[in-house]
Write a protein that holds these residues in place. Sequence first.
Motif, mmCIF file in Angstrom:
data_model
loop_
_atom_site.group_PDB
_atom_site.id
_atom_site.type_symbol
_atom_site.label_atom_id
_atom_site.label_comp_id
_atom_site.label_asym_id
_atom_site.label_seq_id
_atom_site.Cartn_x
_atom_site.Cartn_y
_atom_site.Cartn_z
ATOM 1 N N ALA A 58 0.860 -1.184 0.000
ATOM 2 C CA ALA A 58 0.000 0.000 0.000
ATOM 3 C C ALA A 58 0.897 1.234 0.000
ATOM 4 N N LEU A 59 0.767 2.057 -1.032
ATOM 5 C CA LEU A 59 1.600 3.255 -1.160
ATOM 6 C C LEU A 59 0.893 4.263 -2.044
ATOM 7 N N ASP A 60 0.716 5.462 -1.532
ATOM 8 C CA ASP A 60 0.310 6.593 -2.355
ATOM 9 C C ASP A 60 1.586 7.144 -2.970
ATOM 10 N N VAL A 61 1.785 6.919 -4.270
ATOM 11 C CA VAL A 61 3.065 7.269 -4.893
ATOM 12 C C VAL A 61 3.361 8.764 -4.814
ATOM 13 N N SER A 62 2.330 9.584 -4.605
ATOM 14 C CA SER A 62 2.561 11.023 -4.516
ATOM 15 C C SER A 62 3.218 11.424 -3.196
ATOM 16 N N ASP A 63 3.254 10.507 -2.226
ATOM 17 C CA ASP A 63 3.897 10.765 -0.942
ATOM 18 C C ASP A 63 5.370 10.390 -1.042
ATOM 19 N N LEU A 64 6.199 11.332 -1.424
ATOM 20 C CA LEU A 64 7.608 11.036 -1.672
ATOM 21 C C LEU A 64 8.309 10.532 -0.416
ATOM 22 N N SER A 65 7.868 10.989 0.739
ATOM 23 C CA SER A 65 8.506 10.585 1.988
ATOM 24 C C SER A 65 8.303 9.099 2.286
ATOM 25 N N ALA A 66 7.351 8.467 1.594
ATOM 26 C CA ALA A 66 7.055 7.050 1.843
ATOM 27 C C ALA A 66 7.751 6.112 0.863
ATOM 28 N N HIS A 67 8.452 6.658 -0.121
ATOM 29 C CA HIS A 67 9.043 5.814 -1.158
ATOM 30 C C HIS A 67 10.065 4.828 -0.598
ATOM 31 N N GLU A 68 11.004 5.325 0.182
ATOM 32 C CA GLU A 68 12.075 4.454 0.678
ATOM 33 C C GLU A 68 11.519 3.311 1.528
ATOM 34 N N ALA A 69 10.601 3.624 2.405
ATOM 35 C CA ALA A 69 10.031 2.587 3.257
ATOM 36 C C ALA A 69 9.286 1.546 2.425
ATOM 37 N N ALA A 70 8.615 1.980 1.365
ATOM 38 C CA ALA A 70 7.898 1.037 0.505
ATOM 39 C C ALA A 70 8.875 0.111 -0.215
ATOM 40 N N LEU A 71 9.972 0.669 -0.711
ATOM 41 C CA LEU A 71 10.981 -0.163 -1.366
ATOM 42 C C LEU A 71 11.594 -1.149 -0.366
ATOM 43 N N ASP A 72 11.801 -0.692 0.856
ATOM 44 C CA ASP A 72 12.296 -1.587 1.905
ATOM 45 C C ASP A 72 11.338 -2.753 2.111
ATOM 46 N N ARG A 73 10.041 -2.462 2.150
ATOM 47 C CA ARG A 73 9.051 -3.515 2.384
ATOM 48 C C ARG A 73 9.048 -4.536 1.251
ATOM 49 N N VAL A 74 9.203 -4.050 0.034
ATOM 50 C CA VAL A 74 9.267 -4.974 -1.103
ATOM 51 C C VAL A 74 10.452 -5.915 -0.945
ATOM 52 N N GLU A 75 11.609 -5.358 -0.629
ATOM 53 C CA GLU A 75 12.810 -6.191 -0.566
ATOM 54 C C GLU A 75 12.799 -7.126 0.633
ATOM 55 N N GLU A 76 12.190 -6.700 1.713
ATOM 56 C CA GLU A 76 12.058 -7.592 2.878
ATOM 57 C C GLU A 76 11.179 -8.801 2.536
ATOM 58 N N ALA A 77 10.173 -8.563 1.717
ATOM 59 C CA ALA A 77 9.230 -9.633 1.382
ATOM 60 C C ALA A 77 9.711 -10.528 0.249
ATOM 61 N N LEU A 78 10.391 -9.919 -0.747
ATOM 62 C CA LEU A 78 10.655 -10.644 -1.991
ATOM 63 C C LEU A 78 12.123 -10.759 -2.370
ATOM 64 N N GLY A 79 12.982 -9.922 -1.789
ATOM 65 C CA GLY A 79 14.387 -9.928 -2.166
ATOM 66 C C GLY A 79 14.756 -8.674 -2.937
ATOM 67 N N PRO A 80 16.022 -8.568 -3.358
ATOM 68 C CA PRO A 80 16.505 -7.351 -4.018
ATOM 69 C C PRO A 80 15.730 -7.021 -5.296
ATOM 70 N N LEU A 81 15.301 -5.787 -5.392
ATOM 71 C CA LEU A 81 14.569 -5.338 -6.575
ATOM 72 C C LEU A 81 15.461 -5.333 -7.813
ATOM 73 N N THR A 82 14.865 -5.704 -8.922
ATOM 74 C CA THR A 82 15.542 -5.620 -10.217
ATOM 75 C C THR A 82 14.790 -4.733 -11.199
ATOM 76 N N THR A 83 13.500 -4.517 -10.925
ATOM 77 C CA THR A 83 12.611 -3.954 -11.937
ATOM 78 C C THR A 83 11.597 -3.020 -11.294
ATOM 79 N N LEU A 84 11.420 -1.866 -11.930
ATOM 80 C CA LEU A 84 10.387 -0.920 -11.512
ATOM 81 C C LEU A 84 9.491 -0.622 -12.700
ATOM 82 N N VAL A 85 8.204 -0.794 -12.509
ATOM 83 C CA VAL A 85 7.220 -0.398 -13.526
ATOM 84 C C VAL A 85 6.428 0.774 -12.960
ATOM 85 N N ASN A 86 6.655 1.951 -13.512
ATOM 86 C CA ASN A 86 5.940 3.159 -13.102
ATOM 87 C C ASN A 86 4.653 3.258 -13.919
ATOM 88 N N ASN A 87 3.590 2.732 -13.357
ATOM 89 C CA ASN A 87 2.307 2.712 -14.066
ATOM 90 C C ASN A 87 1.257 3.601 -13.423
#
Length: 255
Positions: A58-87
């Motif tokens: 869950a992330l409101d992409v317009s909240d820039l202050s939340a970006h880093e924490a969201a990326l952290d959550r992805v990597e904690e759950a799934l592993g190192p990110l390789t791909t970003l789809v800005n949709n």
Amino acid sequence: MSGVALVTGSSRGIGLAAARALAREGFAVAVNGPADDAELAEAVTLVEADGAQATGIALDVSDLSAHEAALDRVEEALGPLTTLVNNAGVGVMNRGDPLDVQPESWDRCMTVNTRSMFFLTQAFARRLLARNRDPEVFHSIVNVTSSNANAVAVPRSEYCASKAAAAMVSKTWAVRLGPENIAVYDVQPGLIATDMTAPVITLYEERAKDGLTLLPRVGQPEEIGAIIATLASGKLPYTTGQVISADAGLLVPRF
């Protein structure tokens, strides 16, 4: 596994189709929506059904202050990110004459469609550049802009402006990240049947049949999802910075 992908705005529409296509390509997928709700949970279930390890972010992409924490959550759950789809994206608050556009609608389009894309890409890129990456793993950013980056739709002028700016953001990051072996693409959908286009899609279906597009029909989210997954999988080797006009020939000049 092909990689770990975050797809913004993927609880429905083109984003969900992209997440499911990536799942079928062997990616682990972080599915994103603005809220931790039933729609996001259902999207995660669908992506998992396509064979992927998936998590909801869950992330409101317009909240820039939340970006880093969201990326952290992805990597904690799934592993190192390789791909970003800005949709993730929004339309205008009201269709109409540019003379009547309100600053609130202009700011909303620019904030979500352009500013958020730029800074989430920045956070993602910084993360990748700070680590040792396997040179055999394809790393990429796929941005979903619009045919309206090039073609004016007068009743949606602020949307067009935001997508034109987003297209330049794609080029900027392609130039900056090319030397780092991170590919950047700009997918520009044309007439696609989504929730955003639902109020006018019947009209566009008729116009497509009458020759507005070279292929006489509107597109489906699954078709754009397939394009995104193809790019993210590195199946267009030795490419970056490309604009993929997924528009059935809409913008081909004709006499």
